[in-house]
Design a protein around this motif. Structure first.
Motif, mmCIF file in Angstrom:
data_model
loop_
_atom_site.group_PDB
_atom_site.id
_atom_site.type_symbol
_atom_site.label_atom_id
_atom_site.label_comp_id
_atom_site.label_asym_id
_atom_site.label_seq_id
_atom_site.Cartn_x
_atom_site.Cartn_y
_atom_site.Cartn_z
ATOM 1 N N VAL A 154 -29.883 82.123 65.777
ATOM 2 C CA VAL A 154 -30.157 81.369 67.345
ATOM 3 C C VAL A 154 -28.549 81.486 67.837
ATOM 4 O O VAL A 154 -27.446 81.560 67.269
ATOM 5 N N ASP A 155 -28.768 81.634 69.228
ATOM 6 C CA ASP A 155 -27.393 81.569 70.053
ATOM 7 C C ASP A 155 -26.949 80.312 70.121
ATOM 8 O O ASP A 155 -25.580 80.279 70.277
ATOM 9 N N LYS A 156 -27.683 79.261 70.185
ATOM 10 C CA LYS A 156 -27.067 77.888 70.195
ATOM 11 C C LYS A 156 -28.070 76.772 69.892
ATOM 12 O O LYS A 156 -29.260 77.088 70.025
ATOM 13 N N VAL A 157 -27.549 75.889 69.176
ATOM 14 C CA VAL A 157 -28.416 74.703 68.647
ATOM 15 C C VAL A 157 -28.049 73.486 69.334
ATOM 16 O O VAL A 157 -26.853 72.962 69.386
ATOM 17 N N PHE A 158 -29.019 73.123 70.145
ATOM 18 C CA PHE A 158 -28.884 71.731 70.859
ATOM 19 C C PHE A 158 -29.443 70.539 70.057
ATOM 20 O O PHE A 158 -30.492 70.676 69.453
ATOM 21 N N PHE A 159 -28.597 69.436 69.548
ATOM 22 C CA PHE A 159 -29.177 68.370 68.836
ATOM 23 C C PHE A 159 -28.926 67.078 69.563
ATOM 24 O O PHE A 159 -27.874 66.824 70.216
ATOM 25 N N CYS A 160 -29.905 66.276 69.462
ATOM 26 C CA CYS A 160 -29.725 64.856 69.840
ATOM 27 C C CYS A 160 -30.060 63.846 68.458
ATOM 28 O O CYS A 160 -31.028 63.852 67.692
ATOM 29 N N ASP A 161 -28.816 63.077 68.263
ATOM 30 C CA ASP A 161 -28.589 62.287 67.063
ATOM 31 C C ASP A 161 -28.603 60.881 67.483
ATOM 32 O O ASP A 161 -27.630 60.640 68.058
ATOM 33 N N ASP A 162 -29.611 60.153 67.458
ATOM 34 C CA ASP A 162 -29.506 58.583 67.718
ATOM 35 C C ASP A 162 -30.286 57.858 66.775
ATOM 36 O O ASP A 162 -31.491 58.408 66.230
#
Length: 308
Positions: free
Chosen positions: A36-44
């Motif tokens: 993948v070109d970029k991994v966006f992650f949300c950690d909460d």
């Protein structure tokens, strides 16, 4: 990811993955092994358990940030809940259980799936709204090879705390025990309507036993009460991709074929030479399963057929 890379290459767009959860920072890099070109992650911490409202808010924040042209969602129990919520929030289209995907030069996603009981293949476009959305079932598309090296960037995004408030409180979860699934079987023997009586399933079971295979069925066999739903192949059942599948008395309805046509080797046994199952079979045997299956069993018993 595999299909997304193929589609994105046609319009020179990047491929992003979105990863949502709690305490997941140390697992983000696993996605980077697949190109993948970029991994966006949300950690909460509020995202520890899957709660539809909080996960929808996180997914919505990602879309507002990135504004993707198309989103592919796995048709899992989570994906089937999440995708329609997102589509409703963005007032865009969603096609469920796609079997074929393509991308046009103008960035329109071509979404194809059986419709009207499998009598036609519907080609669906969402020309006036973005993002375009679809769900795809397990094993319909090819998975990319895992690379030893990492690629692509990582970017964290956050969601406002008031957006993560939820009216559902999860007090705990219980894991289901693992069970044998036809989705992971390497060899399958499938019983179709050509099996006349429930007692006749014994020969199907015996063939499967000699092959080290699992037994599966078509929808009519499940609806008759001879099998439970977890053994059914097709769009309303499970999608399979074994190394070998032998269909016994299966006509080959579109819904069934869509659930198994990516199998490596397909052997079809049917007395009707015009049966549609022969269109996807690698090896076609025209004959009565009550004659063919016992012969196969005998050949295996005598060592005349080699089972690898």
């Amino acid at each position: 990811i595999g299909k997304a890379k193929e589609l994105a290459a046609k319009i020179n767009h990047p491929v992003y993955a979105v990863f949502i959860g709690s305490d997941i920072k140390d697992r983000v890099d696993e996605l980077r092994h697949y190109g993948v070109d970029k991994v966006f992650f949300c950690d909460d911490p509020e995202l520890k358990y899957f709660k539809i409202e909080t996960y929808t808010s996180a997914f919505e924040a990602f879309i507002n940030k990135v504004k993707p042209t198309a989103i592919l969602v796995g048709a899992t129990s989570v994906g089937r809940q999440l995708a329609p919520r997102i589509a409703a929030r963005f007032k865009t289209g969603l096609t469920a259980d796609c079997t074929i995907l393509d991308m046009q030069e103008n960035t329109d996603l071509v979404q194809i799936r059986p419709a009207f009981g499998g009598n036609i293949m519907a080609e669906i476009h969402t020309p006036n709204h973005r993002p375009q959305m679809c769900t795809v079932r397990y094993k319909i598309m090819n998975a990319p090879e895992r690379s030893d090296s990492l690629s692509g960037d990582v970017e964290e995004f956050t969601v406002a705390k008031d957006k993560l408030k939820n009216r559902v409180e999860v007090h705990g979860t219980t894991r289901k025990p693992k069970e044998q699934s036809i989705e992971n079987a390497e060899v399958l023997v499938v019983a179709g309507r050509g099996v006349k009586k429930k007692e006749d399933l014994d020969m199907i079971m015996e063939l499967a036993e000699h092959l080290g295979a699992q037994v599966a069925c078509t929808r009519p066999m499940m609806e008759s009460g001879w099998f439970d739903a977890k053994h059914q192949i097709g769009l309303s059942g499970r999608t399979v991709r074994p190394k070998l599948i032998i269909t016994c008395g299966v006509s080959g309805a579109i819904q069934f074929v869509a659930g198994m046509n990516n199998s490596e080797n397909i052997i079809a046994i049917n007395s009707d030479p015009k049966a549609t199952i022969f269109d996807v079979a690698n090896y076609a045997i025209v004959g009565d399963i009550y004659e063919i299956v016992p012969q196969l069993i005998e050949k295996i018993k005598k060592g005349e057929a080699v089972v690898a």
